[in-house]
Motif scaffolding. Structure first.
Motif, PDB file in Angstrom:
ATOM      1  N   GLY A   1     -12.300 -12.171  21.313  1.00 36.77           N
ATOM      2  CA  GLY A   1     -12.504 -12.879  22.579  1.00 36.77           C
ATOM      3  C   GLY A   1     -12.669 -11.913  23.725  1.00 36.77           C
ATOM      4  O   GLY A   1     -13.491 -12.092  24.608  1.00 36.77           O
ATOM      5  N   ARG A   2     -11.866 -10.835  23.661  1.00 35.60           N
ATOM      6  CA  ARG A   2     -11.936  -9.874  24.758  1.00 35.60           C
ATOM      7  C   ARG A   2     -13.313  -9.254  24.813  1.00 35.60           C
ATOM      8  O   ARG A   2     -13.900  -9.100  25.859  1.00 35.60           O
TER       9      ARG A   2
ATOM     10  N   THR B   1     -16.138 -10.476  23.733  1.00 35.09           N
ATOM     11  CA  THR B   1     -17.101 -11.456  24.228  1.00 35.09           C
ATOM     12  C   THR B   1     -16.982 -11.593  25.732  1.00 35.09           C
ATOM     13  O   THR B   1     -17.961 -11.641  26.444  1.00 35.09           O
ATOM     14  N   ALA B   2     -15.728 -11.640  26.192  1.00 29.10           N
ATOM     15  CA  ALA B   2     -15.518 -11.817  27.628  1.00 29.10           C
ATOM     16  C   ALA B   2     -16.074 -10.630  28.384  1.00 29.10           C
ATOM     17  O   ALA B   2     -16.662 -10.767  29.438  1.00 29.10           O
TER      18      ALA B   2
END
Lengths: 150, 114
Positions: free
Chosen positions: A138-139, A141-142
Motif C-alpha cells: 500500500g505504501r 502504491t501511495a
C-alpha cells in the motif's frame, strides 16, 4: 513510513475532534436549509458546509481515513438531537438506543485507531507479517499515486 | 428503483474515492494551507465530493430516506477496503467491529423514523 506508524496514540483524537466539528457544521447547515428560506440562510448553510468540509480535510491529516471517515456518522446523532430539541421531533427508546449504538461504534473505531501506532500491531486482526506486507504494497502504491509537491 | 439503488451504491464508491483523494492531499509531515492548495489531490477529491453530494440530493428525491441513508453509510465499508488497497491502511478488528456497530445503529435510527 506508513501513516499509521507516524500517527500513534494521541494524534488521532485531534482528527476525531475535527470530524465531530465537521459533523456538527454539516448538521447545522442542513437544519438551517430545512428551517429557513431565502438567500441569507442559503449562504449561511453553504458557509457551514465549507467550514465542515475544511475540518474534515484537516482531520485526515491526523489519522487513517478508514478510521476517521466513519466518525462523521455522529452527524446522525447530531441530527437526531437537533431534530428533537429544535424541531420537536419525537424521541423514542429506539432512537436513544440507536444513538448510543452509533456512539459505541465510533468509540471502538477511534480507540482502536489510537492503538494502531506500530505497523502490524496487536490490535490487528490479521497476522503481523501479512498486514506488514500489505502495508508495504500500500505504501508503494501511495507513494506512486500520491507524490505531491514537497 | 433498482437503477436508483445501484446509483446509491456508486455514489458510495465516489464518496469513498473522494475521501481517499483528500487523504492523499493531507498526508505528509506538515499541514499547510499553501501546500494544500497546490496539491492536485485536493481538487480531485473536492470534485468527487461535490459529485457525490449532488448525487445524494438527487437520490433523496427518488428514493425514501430509509433506503438512501443506510446505503450511504456503506461508504464507510468501501473506504475501509479502498484505503487498504491504495493507502495500505490495515483492516483491523476494531475497524470491522466499529463500522459494523455504527451501521447497526444507523439502521436502528432509520427504523425508528419510519
Amino acid at each position: 513510513m506508513s501513516d499509521s506508524a507516524k500517527h500513534s496514540s494521541g494524534r488521532i483524537w485531534i482528527g476525531v475532534a475535527l470530524m465531530f466539528v465537521c459533523a456538527a457544521c454539516l448538521c447545522a447547515g442542513q437544519l438551517i436549509w430545512k428551517m429557513y428560506d431565502g438567500f441569507g440562510p442559503l449562504v449561511a448553510g453553504f458557509l457551514l458546509y465549507l467550514v465542515g468540509s475544511a475540518a474534515m480535510i484537516c482531520a485526515y491529516h491526523f489519522g487513517s481515513v478508514s478510521i476517521l471517515q466513519p466518525i462523521n456518522s455522529v452527524s446522525y446523532i447530531f441530527s437526531t438531537i437537533l431534530g428533537a430539541v429544535i424541531l420537536h421531533e419525537s424521541v423514542t427508546p429506539l432512537k436513544i438506543a440507536a444513538v448510543f449504538t452509533i456512539l459505541v461504534g465510533v468509540f471502538i473505531l477511534a480507540a482502536g485507531g489510537s492503538k494502531d501506532g506500530a505497523a502490524g500491531g496487536e490490535s490487528n486482526g490479521e497476522a503481523g507479517s501479512e498486514s506488514g506486507s500489505e502495508s508495504g504494497n500500500g505504501r508503494t502504491t501511495a507513494e506512486k499515486g500520491g507524490r505531491h509537491d514537497r | 428503483m433498482i437503477v436508483n439503488i445501484l446509483i446509491t451504491i456508486v455514489m458510495g464508491w465516489i464518496a469513498s474515492s473522494a475521501s481517499i483523494c483528500l487523504k492523499l492531499a493531507t498526508s505528509g509531515e506538515k499541514l499547510s494551507i499553501a501546500g494544500l492548495l497546490r496539491n492536485k489531490w485536493l481538487y480531485f477529491g473536492g470534485m468527487l465530493y461535490v459529485i457525490a453530494a449532488l448525487l445524494n440530493i438527487y437520490l433523496l428525491k427518488k428514493l425514501p430516506y430509509s433506503v438512501v441513508v443506510p446505503l450511504g453509510a456503506l461508504t464507510y465499508v468501501w473506504t475501509m477496503f479502498l484505503s487498504r488497497k491504495v493507502l495500505g491502511e490495515p483492516v483491523t478488528r476494531s475497524k470491522v467491529l466499529g463500522i459494523s456497530i455504527i451501521l447497526i445503529g444507523v439502521i436502528m435510527l432509520v427504523i425508528s423514523n419510519i
